[in-house]
Every structure is written in C-alpha cells, then in structure tokens.
Design an enzyme around this catalytic site. Structure first.
Site, PDB file in Angstrom:
ATOM      1  N   CYS A   1       2.894  -4.894   6.663  1.00 22.02           N
ATOM      2  CA  CYS A   1       2.654  -4.629   5.239  1.00 22.02           C
ATOM      3  C   CYS A   1       3.926  -4.141   4.544  1.00 22.02           C
ATOM      4  CB  CYS A   1       1.570  -3.564   5.085  1.00 22.02           C
ATOM      5  SG  CYS A   1      -0.056  -4.099   5.673  1.00 22.02           S
TER       6      CYS A   1
ATOM      7  N   HIS B   1       0.819  -1.216   0.000  1.00 20.97           N
ATOM      8  CA  HIS B   1       0.000   0.000   0.000  1.00 20.97           C
ATOM      9  C   HIS B   1       0.850   1.261   0.000  1.00 20.97           C
ATOM     10  CE1 HIS B   1       0.778   0.723   4.283  1.00 20.97           C
ATOM     11  NE2 HIS B   1       0.383  -0.516   4.544  1.00 20.97           N
TER      12      HIS B   1
END
Length: 179
Positions: free
Chosen positions: A154, A132
């Site tokens: 992430c 992301h």
C-alpha cells in the site's frame, strides 16, 4: 531470563490486542469533501522518491511524503504476498472509512494486465492495495512511519494527510504509480 521473556510476551500480546481493538473501533468520521476547485483529478506516485502528488489539471495541489510496500524497490507488484507496490495506471474505485488503518482509498489493482501476468506465472495477483493512514491507534507515530517502508504494498501517509487526501480525491480519480 524467564522474567524478560514473560514481560516481552506480555508486551507483544498487549500490542496485538490493542491493534485489533483499534481496528474494530475504526478511524471515526471521515472529513467532508473539499470544494470542487480543491479536488484532484489525478494522483501521481513516484515510488523512488517516496512522493505522492495530487494534481488538478497540470497543477500540483498537494504533495505528500509516503511509505510503500516493504519490497517496493524491487519492481512492480507481481503476485500476492510479494510486498511490492504496483506500478501503472489505476483508479481510486472505492473508499473505506472503517478500515484497519486511518481511512483508506482502494486502488484498482489488479488490472487485466496484472491478472494475465500473474496467471501466466501460476500465482494469484494479490489485491486490496490502498492509500491509507497509520493503523488505527498508532497515529502518535506521525512522521516517524516514513523512516522505513512497512506496508504490504500500500501507500501510507500520516493520519492528518489521509484526511486531506480523502477530502480531495473523489472516487474514479486516476492514479499513476511510477517506478
């Protein structure tokens, strides 16, 4: 001293409210898909180097500097909340154009082996691991986000890089995350 505390509290509450508002607003429209010859058929992440490479065949087509989970250097993700980035072969299995960060591509962690390992240890494996951009509304930090690992496991890039990745990475693209 009390005034400083009141000001600090007001700043923290304002930043929290701003982040929540921007998360609801989302990242706007995702970019269109890149032409097929510019799309990746493999993603390779080198955790130790903080580098992600998109490949088509054996040819690198894009390279990005990345931030990872706060405990990424302590090995692969083993359970929920450990702030580690997984290691192994996964795939991009869905995408979220309205995530709390600027666009996001979901990584298929946990796999069957991850689940078995976590169950054997008596804890949940965790999940929701994504590639992301920056949290919505925080794009002004740009490259500065790479100064430290700040995610919960992430893989983070700048917003402009995330738009490029979104356009070049179709669903079901394999991703190899290496130590």
């Amino acid at each position: 001293m009390r005034n400083k505390f009141v000001i600090l509290t007001a700043v923290v509450v304002s930043l929290f409210a701003y982040t929540k508002l921007m998360a609801r607003i989302g990242a706007g429209s995702p970019p269109p898909d890149a032409p097929l010859e510019q799309q990746a058929d493999l993603i390779r992440v080198y955790k130790a180097e903080r580098r992600m490479v998109l490949l088509r065949g054996d040819t690198p087509i894009s390279t990005y500097r990345i931030s990872l989970g706060q405990a990424a250097d302590e090995g692969p993700k083993q359970r929920e909340g450990d702030e580690k980035t997984p290691e192994g072969r996964y795939e991009i299995d869905w995408r979220n154009p309205k995530s709390m960060a600027h666009l996001s591509l979901h990584i298929s962690y946990p796999g069957p082996d991850d689940r078995r390992s976590a169950e054997a240890g008596g804890f949940p494996p965790g999940g929701n691991i994504m590639i992301h951009g920056l949290p919505n509304g925080w794009g002004l930090f740009g490259n500065a986000h790479r100064l430290w690992d700040w995610t919960d496991g992430c893989i983070a890039v700048t917003n402009s890089e995330m738009r490029d990745i979104w356009a070049r990475v179709p669903n079901h693209t394999p991703i190899d995350i290496m130590p």
